[in-house]
Motif scaffolding. Sequence first.
Motif, PDB file in Angstrom:
ATOM      1  N   TYR A 105       0.526   2.248  -4.142  1.00 22.83           N
ATOM      2  CA  TYR A 105      -0.750   2.935  -4.379  1.00 22.83           C
ATOM      3  C   TYR A 105      -0.540   4.242  -5.158  1.00 22.83           C
ATOM      4  CZ  TYR A 105      -4.189   0.117  -1.834  1.00 22.83           C
ATOM      5  OH  TYR A 105      -5.064  -0.865  -1.447  1.00 22.83           O
ATOM      6  N   LYS A 106       0.553   4.934  -4.896  1.00 21.56           N
ATOM      7  CA  LYS A 106       0.802   6.187  -5.603  1.00 21.56           C
ATOM      8  C   LYS A 106       0.901   5.955  -7.103  1.00 21.56           C
ATOM      9  CE  LYS A 106       3.987  10.094  -5.913  1.00 21.56           C
ATOM     10  NZ  LYS A 106       5.243  10.712  -5.409  1.00 21.56           N
ATOM     11  N   THR A 134      -1.329   7.142   2.586  1.00 18.34           N
ATOM     12  CA  THR A 134      -0.142   6.285   2.583  1.00 18.34           C
ATOM     13  C   THR A 134       0.878   6.691   3.647  1.00 18.34           C
ATOM     14  OG1 THR A 134       0.820   7.622   0.799  1.00 18.34           O
ATOM     15  CG2 THR A 134      -0.384   5.640   0.157  1.00 18.34           C
ATOM     16  N   ILE A 152       0.835  -1.201   0.000  1.00 18.44           N
ATOM     17  CA  ILE A 152       0.000   0.000   0.000  1.00 18.44           C
ATOM     18  C   ILE A 152       0.872   1.255   0.000  1.00 18.44           C
ATOM     19  CG2 ILE A 152      -1.622   1.355   1.392  1.00 18.44           C
ATOM     20  CD1 ILE A 152      -2.803  -1.375   2.319  1.00 18.44           C
ATOM     21  N   LYS A 153       1.878   1.298   0.865  1.00 15.05           N
ATOM     22  CA  LYS A 153       2.716   2.496   0.995  1.00 15.05           C
ATOM     23  C   LYS A 153       3.555   2.748  -0.250  1.00 15.05           C
ATOM     24  CE  LYS A 153       4.565   3.594   5.002  1.00 15.05           C
ATOM     25  NZ  LYS A 153       3.707   4.640   5.564  1.00 15.05           N
TER      26      LYS A 153
END
Length: 251
Positions: A96-97, A113, A92-93
């Motif tokens: 996701y970006k 995030t 996710i961290k």
Amino acid sequence: MRILFINPMAKVNVFIPCCMDMFSSSVPPSVFAVLERLGDEVIYNQEQTCCGRQFYQTGELELAKELANKLILEYDMKYPMVVPTTSCVGYIKNFYKELLENAAEVTMLRNFTKNIYELCDYIVNVKGLEKIENIFNHRVFYFKSCAARNLYKLEDEPELLLSNTIGLDLLIDDTLNTCCGGNSHFALVNTEVSDALCHQIIDRAYQMGAQFITSTDVNCLQHIDAVLNTLDITMETIHIADILCGSNEKK
């Protein structure tokens, strides 16, 4: 030098990964119990499903994007989120970006995030605690997963909490910087290599006299447990949340 952001009482979102929800359903109550013991009010969204990591890894990007958007929109951004497995929170961290660069509001995505944590990281660096008076009277081998080392970049937070657990004899082999081989796609197409990697961890833990193998990554523990079940040795896996909970101690 570690900088502690001490937050003694707060509300906190908890996201339970689908692999934990389906196959290790005894662990989430321990996660909730630990956070509540620390004074937090746990916010758990019953509509949560999946972070999309497995779909991203197999190239199903549209489905991964849909699940990422769903996760972001379902949570209250005023409060941090705790995820009790490093592979999912690291994904996710870090991804996701890239995945949502044209599909999500930039500030919302950035705040989300930045404000999401693995359980041990949250306890040590947000709550400001290095021990929580939990009890576990066993010899425990800590396996630092590749997701913890390389994706989430977890430092020594799990080791601190384990070493300060009452009655726990912590076993660590710093030279064992290996993967358990449990990534679903890798394990399917490289079964022999996957098994060999897992056996390295089990063999070392057994040689050191461990009764339990623990980790911050539920995927790794599920894979190690599956291999352990094929062997005639008395050693078990346990998620670190069950150890930190204390009341879930295995006899």
